[in-house]
Scaffold this active site. Structure first.
Site, mmCIF file in Angstrom:
data_model
loop_
_atom_site.group_PDB
_atom_site.id
_atom_site.type_symbol
_atom_site.label_atom_id
_atom_site.label_comp_id
_atom_site.label_asym_id
_atom_site.label_seq_id
_atom_site.Cartn_x
_atom_site.Cartn_y
_atom_site.Cartn_z
ATOM 1 N N HIS A 49 -4.872 -49.470 10.750
ATOM 2 C CA HIS A 49 -6.027 -49.972 10.018
ATOM 3 C C HIS A 49 -6.677 -48.724 9.417
ATOM 4 O O HIS A 49 -6.562 -47.627 9.987
ATOM 5 C CB HIS A 49 -7.019 -50.676 10.946
ATOM 6 C CG HIS A 49 -6.462 -51.931 11.544
ATOM 7 N ND1 HIS A 49 -6.347 -52.131 12.901
ATOM 8 C CD2 HIS A 49 -5.984 -53.052 10.945
ATOM 9 C CE1 HIS A 49 -5.822 -53.325 13.115
ATOM 10 N NE2 HIS A 49 -5.584 -53.899 11.951
ATOM 11 N N ASP A 52 -8.606 -46.944 11.943
ATOM 12 C CA ASP A 52 -7.832 -46.300 13.026
ATOM 13 C C ASP A 52 -7.633 -44.830 12.652
ATOM 14 O O ASP A 52 -7.638 -43.953 13.508
ATOM 15 C CB ASP A 52 -6.438 -46.932 13.178
ATOM 16 C CG ASP A 52 -6.486 -48.353 13.733
ATOM 17 O OD1 ASP A 52 -7.344 -48.637 14.582
ATOM 18 O OD2 ASP A 52 -5.645 -49.171 13.301
HETATM 19 C C1 XUL Z 1 -4.070 -60.371 13.449
HETATM 20 C C2 XUL Z 1 -3.031 -59.407 13.262
HETATM 21 C C3 XUL Z 1 -3.486 -58.045 12.891
HETATM 22 C C4 XUL Z 1 -2.769 -57.476 11.753
HETATM 23 C C5 XUL Z 1 -3.194 -56.106 11.348
HETATM 24 O O1 XUL Z 1 -3.649 -61.537 14.010
HETATM 25 O O2 XUL Z 1 -1.876 -59.688 13.459
HETATM 26 O O3 XUL Z 1 -3.273 -57.213 13.973
HETATM 27 O O4 XUL Z 1 -1.434 -57.395 12.096
HETATM 28 O O5 XUL Z 1 -4.436 -56.095 10.808
#
Ligand code: XUL
Ligand code: MN
Length: 345
Positions: A49, A52
């Protein structure tokens, strides 16, 4: 065999165990320490992210964000790791409370775009050209709260703005039908790829398919993957598992349905996925009850299950398959698959 498939996960996959009904049960692990765990666990790439990589990014100017992301890149280089993608975390900030790109408030939509641009800056500093969009709060709790036609047009505008901000950035949409919303916009890979065709550069629009999300939509994950693979649009996966229609569980790959997991590995093989150079992401979560010193087992176990299933896919007797198909004897084919999975052939 392991060398052909390369694996990735995100720092959120090593977590403290909090859930909506209780607080953390394990101490946080520092990002730098997580980075050192990747290779030992058999992984080569980190999924991010935006925050992150740069946790305090909302307080920083664009140039400072880039400097901090460049320091993270040096950390990755030091461990022989690469960044697979960056995903703007648009669902935690108060401005995204009612959705980001599809918020009814134009100020929130503007913020979402600016935040996505910073996420692209981070992606560039980390050395990846892929932005993943999990459209968490782009949807509704009640239908009457948004004009869904406008909302889809807002999504298209946002994708176009992102594509225009950086002529090399690619977008992989990670569809999910629900949670946190009652209903999410773009709930399946079909929706994601369809809207991609309407953008200013369809070639830079693809998808990431997560097992649990496909199951929550009542769909078969391997067929969702096949759909994207048939168009060269499967740009990443989040393999995990899901035991029925309940909250998004992110269980260890294969833990709930080994046969469905086998078919996901099979379709990746049929689609020549490793030759695309793309990673196999494992979006799995440790059980809350897991003690801290063994709270990465879900990652190494998921990878191990993938590799066991890969061997099963590759050793399935092709002559039996061909014979059964030629005879249209799918009962025989089904038993052959089950016996193979049970170690009887
Ligand atoms: C949510 C999900 C997230 C995404 C990344 O369900 O899977 O972890 O993969 O933002
Ligand atoms: Mn995911």
């Amino acid at each position: 065999m392991a060398a052909e498939y390369r694996f990735s996960f995100g720092p959120w996959n090593i977590h403290e165990g909090a859930d909506p009904f209780g607080p953390s049960v394990r101490s946080p692990v520092a990002f730098a320490k997580k980075v050192r765990m990747y290779k030992k666990l058999g992984f080569d790439a980190v999924q991010f992210h935006d925050d992150d990589a740069v946790p305090d990014m909302e307080q920083l100017a664009p140039a400072q964000i880039v400097r901090k992301a460049a320091a993270v890149k040096r950390l990755l280089d030091g461990e022989g790791l690469v960044a697979e993608f960056v995903a703007p975390r648009l669902w935690e900030h108060p401005k995204g409370v009612d959705g980001a790109f599809t918020s009814n408030d134009p100020k929130s939509r503007k913020w979402a775009l600016a935040r996505s641009e910073r996420a692209i800056d981070i992606a560039n500093a980390l050395g990846t050209k892929m932005l993943v969009l999990w459209l968490a709060r782009e949807g509704t709790y009640i239908r009457e709260s948004k004009n869904a036609i406008d909302a889809h047009r807002h999504l298209l505008d946002a994708f176009n703005d992102i594509l225009e901000y950086d002529p090399e950035i690619t977008i992989a949409i990670e569809p999910k039908p629900n949670e946190p919303m009652d209903h999410a916009f773009l709930p399946t890979i079909g929706h994601a790829l369809a809207i991609g065709t309407q953008t200013v550069d369809p070639n830079r629009m693809g998808g990431l398919i997560e097992t649990a999300h496909a199951l929550l939509a009542g769909l078969d994950p391997s067929d969702e993957m096949a759909f994207a693979l048939s168009m060269g649009k499967l740009w990443s996966v989040h393999l995990n598992d899901q035991n029925g229609l309940k909250f998004d569980q992110d269980k260890t790959f294969g833990a709930a349905n080994l046969r469905a997991a086998y078919n996901q590995v099979r379709v990746l093989e049929l689609g020549g996925y490793p030759a695309t150079g793309r990673f196999v992401g494992l979006d799995v979560k440790a059980m809350r009850s897991q003690k801290a010193d063994v709270a990465t087992r879900h990652l190494s176990n998921s990878r191990a299950v993938f590799l066991h299933l890969l061997e099963k896919v590759r050793t399935f007797p092709k002559d039996v398959e061909q014979q059964c198909i030629a005879n249209r004897d799918y009962e025989a084919l089904e038993l052959a698959v089950l016996e193979h999975l049970l170690g009887k052939s």
